[in-house]
Design a protein around this motif. Structure first.
Motif, PDB file in Angstrom:
ATOM      1  N   VAL A 232      35.200  39.121  44.128  1.00  0.00           N
ATOM      2  CA  VAL A 232      36.889  39.368  44.198  1.00  0.00           C
ATOM      3  C   VAL A 232      37.277  40.515  45.350  1.00  0.00           C
ATOM      4  CG1 VAL A 232      37.920  37.922  42.575  1.00  0.00           C
ATOM      5  CG2 VAL A 232      38.079  40.211  42.174  1.00  0.00           C
ATOM      6  N   GLY A 233      35.762  41.793  45.736  1.00  0.00           N
ATOM      7  CA  GLY A 233      36.516  42.003  46.587  1.00  0.00           C
ATOM      8  C   GLY A 233      37.515  43.830  46.040  1.00  0.00           C
ATOM      9  N   TYR A 234      37.407  44.648  45.810  1.00  0.00           N
ATOM     10  CA  TYR A 234      37.829  45.992  45.862  1.00  0.00           C
ATOM     11  C   TYR A 234      39.161  46.025  45.701  1.00  0.00           C
ATOM     12  CZ  TYR A 234      39.944  50.443  45.371  1.00  0.00           C
ATOM     13  OH  TYR A 234      40.783  51.482  44.891  1.00  0.00           O
ATOM     14  N   GLU A 235      40.342  45.196  46.741  1.00  0.00           N
ATOM     15  CA  GLU A 235      41.406  45.481  46.434  1.00  0.00           C
ATOM     16  C   GLU A 235      42.144  44.398  45.291  1.00  0.00           C
ATOM     17  OE1 GLU A 235      45.062  46.561  47.106  1.00  0.00           O
ATOM     18  OE2 GLU A 235      43.975  46.825  48.516  1.00  0.00           O
ATOM     19  N   ARG A 236      41.957  43.500  44.492  1.00  0.00           N
ATOM     20  CA  ARG A 236      41.813  42.094  44.160  1.00  0.00           C
ATOM     21  C   ARG A 236      41.028  42.790  42.674  1.00  0.00           C
ATOM     22  NH1 ARG A 236      40.593  36.204  46.472  1.00  0.00           N
ATOM     23  NH2 ARG A 236      39.652  38.391  47.699  1.00  0.00           N
TER      24      ARG A 236
ATOM     25  N   LEU B 140      35.379  54.846  40.313  1.00  0.00           N
ATOM     26  CA  LEU B 140      34.623  53.465  39.808  1.00  0.00           C
ATOM     27  C   LEU B 140      34.255  52.918  40.975  1.00  0.00           C
ATOM     28  CD1 LEU B 140      33.278  52.244  37.063  1.00  0.00           C
ATOM     29  CD2 LEU B 140      36.340  50.481  37.584  1.00  0.00           C
ATOM     30  N   PHE B 141      34.626  52.578  41.988  1.00  0.00           N
ATOM     31  CA  PHE B 141      33.776  51.880  43.159  1.00  0.00           C
ATOM     32  C   PHE B 141      32.877  52.848  43.436  1.00  0.00           C
ATOM     33  CE2 PHE B 141      33.653  50.709  47.988  1.00  0.00           C
ATOM     34  CZ  PHE B 141      33.437  49.072  47.233  1.00  0.00           C
TER      35      PHE B 141
ATOM     36  N   VAL C 297      36.356  46.673  54.057  1.00  0.00           N
ATOM     37  CA  VAL C 297      37.619  46.063  53.938  1.00  0.00           C
ATOM     38  C   VAL C 297      38.369  46.837  53.588  1.00  0.00           C
ATOM     39  CG1 VAL C 297      38.465  43.870  53.502  1.00  0.00           C
ATOM     40  CG2 VAL C 297      36.600  44.004  54.354  1.00  0.00           C
ATOM     41  N   ASP C 298      38.245  47.351  52.302  1.00  0.00           N
ATOM     42  CA  ASP C 298      39.181  47.890  51.587  1.00  0.00           C
ATOM     43  C   ASP C 298      39.595  50.033  51.807  1.00  0.00           C
ATOM     44  OD1 ASP C 298      40.594  46.299  50.006  1.00  0.00           O
ATOM     45  OD2 ASP C 298      38.442  45.566  49.457  1.00  0.00           O
ATOM     46  N   ALA C 299      38.725  49.103  52.467  1.00  0.00           N
ATOM     47  CA  ALA C 299      38.800  51.009  53.007  1.00  0.00           C
ATOM     48  C   ALA C 299      39.807  52.270  53.633  1.00  0.00           C
ATOM     49  CB  ALA C 299      37.595  52.002  53.348  1.00  0.00           C
ATOM     50  N   ASN C 300      40.961  51.454  53.796  1.00  0.00           N
ATOM     51  CA  ASN C 300      42.318  51.427  54.158  1.00  0.00           C
ATOM     52  C   ASN C 300      43.420  53.143  53.392  1.00  0.00           C
ATOM     53  OD1 ASN C 300      43.000  49.806  52.569  1.00  0.00           O
ATOM     54  ND2 ASN C 300      44.365  48.306  54.462  1.00  0.00           N
TER      55      ASN C 300
END
Length: 199
Positions: free
Chosen positions: A23-27, A54-55, A110-113
């Motif tokens: 589901v991706g990092y954000e979700r 954790l990621f 994608v989620d490194a912002n």
């Protein structure tokens, strides 16, 4: 007791890795990870201070053992930096082009912002790895095998040469237009030509 703790940490990382991919990092939330494990969020936080940490741990584990072996290939050039660089380059491309690593990198990019995630991933992964390569290159230079004045820059230039035409297409899910073996061979030749010692 230590074995149980290590097993639990590993189970957390495996569950988190699966969710990050799905589901991706954000979700992905710590609650979702703990639900998958059948434990509590408090247990997760006793192992990892944050989802970012954790990621990063999941990313590093997916690369860790291979990366250590890869750096080790630069330890003993035995007077022949070309052979050592070719072996290192082959191992590096195996690692950086692997489906598992690319999948985790995509999530990270994608989620490194987030203010903390991107720098944490970079510091604990690529920056650390290429700093180790730079140390090896500096040692080679002190032994007269190559001639570098800025080992960190030389390491990053080697990285760019090895990835040229291969890494970006893989990251985007496209087929590289260049032959991997040709890239590897020319990368090493160009690097050694640029940094050959003056006799």
């Amino acid at each position: 007791m230590r074995v149980k703790t290590d097993e639990r940490r590993q189970a957390i990382m495996e569950a988190a890795a699966a969710l990050f991919r799905e589901v991706g990092y954000e979700r992905t939330s710590m609650a979702a990870i703990s639900a998958r494990l059948g434990g509590s969020k408090a247990t997760l936080y006793s192992y990892f201070k944050s989802k970012e940490e954790l990621f990063a741990a999941v990313m590093m584990e997916s690369m860790g053992e291979q990366a250590d072996k890869m750096i080790g290939l630069l330890a003993e050039p035995a007077g022949d930096p070309k052979s050592a660089l070719l072996a290192f380059g082959e191992a590096y491309l195996d690692l950086v082009l692997s489906d598992d690593v690319v999948a985790m990198l995509r999530v990270g990019l994608v989620d490194a912002n987030h203010a903390t995630l991107g720098p944490l991933l970079y510091a604990s992964g690529p920056e650390h790895g290429w700093d180790q390569v730079a140390c090896r290159l500096a040692l080679w230079s002190s032994e007269g095998l190559i001639a570098v004045t800025d080992a960190r820059l030389a390491a990053l230039q080697l990285k760019g040469l090895l990835e040229a035409g291969l890494f970006e297409p893989k990251l985007y899910g496209a087929t590289p237009a260049v032959d991997r073996n040709a890239v590897l061979s020319s990368a090493v030749d160009i690097f050694l030509s640029a940094y050959k010692p003056i006799r």
